[in-house]
Scaffold this active site. Structure first.
Site, PDB file in Angstrom:
ATOM      1  N   ILE A  16      27.360 -26.216 -42.380  1.00  0.00           N
ATOM      2  CA  ILE A  16      26.952 -27.513 -42.953  1.00  0.00           C
ATOM      3  C   ILE A  16      25.906 -28.205 -42.093  1.00  0.00           C
ATOM      4  CG2 ILE A  16      29.028 -28.006 -44.284  1.00  0.00           C
ATOM      5  CD1 ILE A  16      30.147 -29.511 -41.887  1.00  0.00           C
ATOM      6  N   ASP A 131      23.054 -41.511 -25.616  1.00  0.00           N
ATOM      7  CA  ASP A 131      22.168 -40.926 -26.630  1.00  0.00           C
ATOM      8  C   ASP A 131      22.436 -41.575 -27.986  1.00  0.00           C
ATOM      9  OD1 ASP A 131      21.399 -37.547 -27.872  1.00  0.00           O
ATOM     10  OD2 ASP A 131      20.176 -39.361 -27.654  1.00  0.00           O
TER      11      ASP A 131
HETATM   12  C1  LIG Z   1      21.775 -35.002 -34.258  1.00  0.00           C
HETATM   13  N1  LIG Z   1      22.138 -34.284 -35.480  1.00  0.00           N
HETATM   14  C2  LIG Z   1      21.090 -33.309 -35.892  1.00  0.00           C
HETATM   15  C3  LIG Z   1      23.431 -33.596 -35.277  1.00  0.00           C
HETATM   16  C4  LIG Z   1      23.969 -33.159 -36.617  1.00  0.00           C
HETATM   17  C5  LIG Z   1      25.025 -32.082 -36.395  1.00  0.00           C
HETATM   18  C6  LIG Z   1      25.647 -31.652 -37.722  1.00  0.00           C
HETATM   19  C7  LIG Z   1      26.201 -32.857 -38.448  1.00  0.00           C
HETATM   20  N2  LIG Z   1      26.867 -32.527 -39.688  1.00  0.00           N
HETATM   21  C8  LIG Z   1      26.107 -32.003 -40.705  1.00  0.00           C
HETATM   22  O1  LIG Z   1      24.936 -31.609 -40.524  1.00  0.00           O
HETATM   23  N3  LIG Z   1      26.651 -31.878 -41.963  1.00  0.00           N
HETATM   24  C9  LIG Z   1      27.798 -32.607 -42.337  1.00  0.00           C
HETATM   25  C10 LIG Z   1      28.712 -32.890 -41.199  1.00  0.00           C
HETATM   26  C11 LIG Z   1      30.006 -33.252 -41.479  1.00  0.00           C
HETATM   27  N4  LIG Z   1      30.882 -33.527 -40.515  1.00  0.00           N
HETATM   28  C12 LIG Z   1      30.506 -33.423 -39.211  1.00  0.00           C
HETATM   29  C13 LIG Z   1      31.451 -33.698 -38.235  1.00  0.00           C
HETATM   30  C14 LIG Z   1      31.146 -33.577 -36.907  1.00  0.00           C
HETATM   31  C15 LIG Z   1      29.865 -33.173 -36.512  1.00  0.00           C
HETATM   32  C16 LIG Z   1      29.523 -33.093 -35.083  1.00  0.00           C
HETATM   33  C17 LIG Z   1      30.344 -33.750 -34.151  1.00  0.00           C
HETATM   34  C18 LIG Z   1      30.021 -33.675 -32.810  1.00  0.00           C
HETATM   35 CL1  LIG Z   1      31.006 -34.506 -31.645  1.00  0.00          CL
HETATM   36  C19 LIG Z   1      28.899 -32.982 -32.373  1.00  0.00           C
HETATM   37  O2  LIG Z   1      28.579 -32.936 -31.050  1.00  0.00           O
HETATM   38  C20 LIG Z   1      28.097 -32.331 -33.323  1.00  0.00           C
HETATM   39 CL2  LIG Z   1      26.712 -31.454 -32.809  1.00  0.00          CL
HETATM   40  C21 LIG Z   1      28.404 -32.377 -34.669  1.00  0.00           C
HETATM   41  C22 LIG Z   1      28.901 -32.910 -37.461  1.00  0.00           C
HETATM   42  C23 LIG Z   1      29.187 -33.028 -38.828  1.00  0.00           C
HETATM   43  C24 LIG Z   1      28.238 -32.814 -39.880  1.00  0.00           C
HETATM   44  C25 LIG Z   1      25.155 -33.943 -38.657  1.00  0.00           C
HETATM   45  C26 LIG Z   1      24.552 -34.353 -37.335  1.00  0.00           C
END
Ligand SMILES: CN(C)C[C@H]1CC[C@H](N2C(=O)NCc3cnc4ccc(-c5cc(Cl)c(O)c(Cl)c5)cc4c32)CC1
Length: 338
Positions: A16, A131
């Site tokens: 995702i 950040d």
């Molecule tokens: C700075 N940006 C690019 C980063 C993107 C990373 C993917 C995310 N993401 C989706 O792309 N689709 C849906 C989606 C749904 N639930 C998520 C729950 C947790 C995380 C998560 C949590 C932590 Cl703590 C972390 O460190 C990281 Cl990398 C991700 C990402 C989710 C998510 C959106 C922001």
């Protein structure tokens, strides 16, 4: 790729998203059927980013708050890290602002109160995020914000007074003292980033922006930015109190919580305490005890080890179900008679 370590525990679905050196997949927790996001990192490709992962895991184990993305479980194998995290179906706040061009004061206030609550909580716990930006604020199914990505956070041993040196975070959100290489306080740098965030919510673009990084740094260090006509006097004053070049003149998160702009329309200042208590929920313990065929006291003792293993994940996800008014029930696994 076979993620054999997850077999039987989580049903993996599609990728995702990606967060820099990680891949994020949707999955279902097999015992509760609840959706989770699994952040998968390959140790080999992490390289010098390995310490960031350990920083993030350690921080997220300590931080348990309604506006911080919940860490449920950590699985470490010889070549991978898996972080099982709270699923946020509505994606990044960044995309939400872009889609609406900019937010009205009332909607911006709802989001900003949640951001102040999350930052007030982590500062109170002795952490600085470092950040803060709309890409790191996700929306859950109820349009509530969840702060993510604690890879750059600091938890200076000597409390928040200890000065930090590492220059990190995204340039457009970085405080002047941080980019000038001086020692700085993480909490003060977070307040600056929150000023940039509030400006972005209300204006739909950044106060300091330039393709050329040295030019961008000059603008940040000048502290001069333009305020569009649609901003109210109070929102201009609030932004100005956060975008003070001198960190000692910057508002603190404590004063932010009862700032008139944040209070308007509300009769209480920002409620920043965690709604979670480390005291376990009786109904969840009972359901777990029945499922695992243990006494409630045995079950409570094992859960309160908080090992961030499958039991921790199952407990937190049962609690989520209860808080969403769903039955506090585990899915009975049909054990194949072999
Ligand atoms: C700075 N940006 C690019 C980063 C993107 C990373 C993917 C995310 N993401 C989706 O792309 N689709 C849906 C989606 C749904 N639930 C998520 C729950 C947790 C995380 C998560 C949590 C932590 Cl703590 C972390 O460190 C990281 Cl990398 C991700 C990402 C989710 C998510 C959106 C922001």
């Amino acid at each position: 790729m076979s993620y054999s370590e997850l077999k039987g525990l989580y049903h993996l679905r599609e990728t995702i998203g990606s967060g820099g050196f990680a891949k994020v997949k949707l999955a279902y927790h097999s015992l509760t059927g609840e959706k989770v996001a699994i952040k998968i990192m390959d140790k080999r490709s992490l390289g010098e980013d390995l310490p960031r992962v350990k920083t993030e895991i350690a921080a997220m184990k300590e931080l348990c708050h309604q506006h911080i993305c919940k860490l449920y479980q950590v699985i470490e194998t010889t070549d991978r890290f898996y972080m099982i995290l709270e699923y946020c179906p509505e994606g990044e706040l960044f995309d939400y602002i872009v889609a609406k061009d900019r937010l009205g004061e009332d909607e911006a206030r709802i989001f900003f109160r949640q951001i102040v609550a999350a930052v007030g909580y982590i500062h109170n716990q002795g952490y600085a995020h470092r950040d803060l930006k709309p890409e790191n604020l996700l929306l859950d199914e109820d349009q509530n914000l969840k702060l993510i990505d604690f890879g750059l956070c600091a938890n200076p041993q000597g409390g928040m007074e200890k000065h930090l040196f590492t220059c990190c975070g995204s340039p457009a959100y970085a405080a002047p003292e941080l980019i000038s290489g001086k020692e700085y306080l993480g909490a003060e740098a977070d307040i600056w980033s929150m000023g940039i965030l509030l400006y972005a919510l209300l204006c739909g673009y950044l106060p300091f922006d330039d393709e050329n990084i040295p030019q961008l740094y000059k603008k940040i260090q000048s502290g001069k930015y333009d305020t569009p006509s649609w901003l109210s006097l109070e929102s201009k004053e609030l932004i100005a109190s956060m975008l003070q070049v001198d960190p000692k003149r910057r508002i603190t998160v404590g004063h932010l919580m009862s700032h008139p702009w944040l209070l308007s329309g509300y009769d209480i200042s920002v409620e920043w305490h965690s709604k979670y208590s480390w005291k376990v929920d009786e109904d969840c313990i009972t359901e777990l005890a029945v499922h695992y065929g243990k006494s409630r006291s045995e079950m409570e003792a094992e859960v309160t080890l908080w090992n961030f293993d499958y039991l921790t994940a199952t407990y937190f996800l049962l609690l989520e179900k209860k808080q969403k008014g769903r039955p506090v029930r585990l899915i009975q696994q049909t054990v194949k008679q072999t």
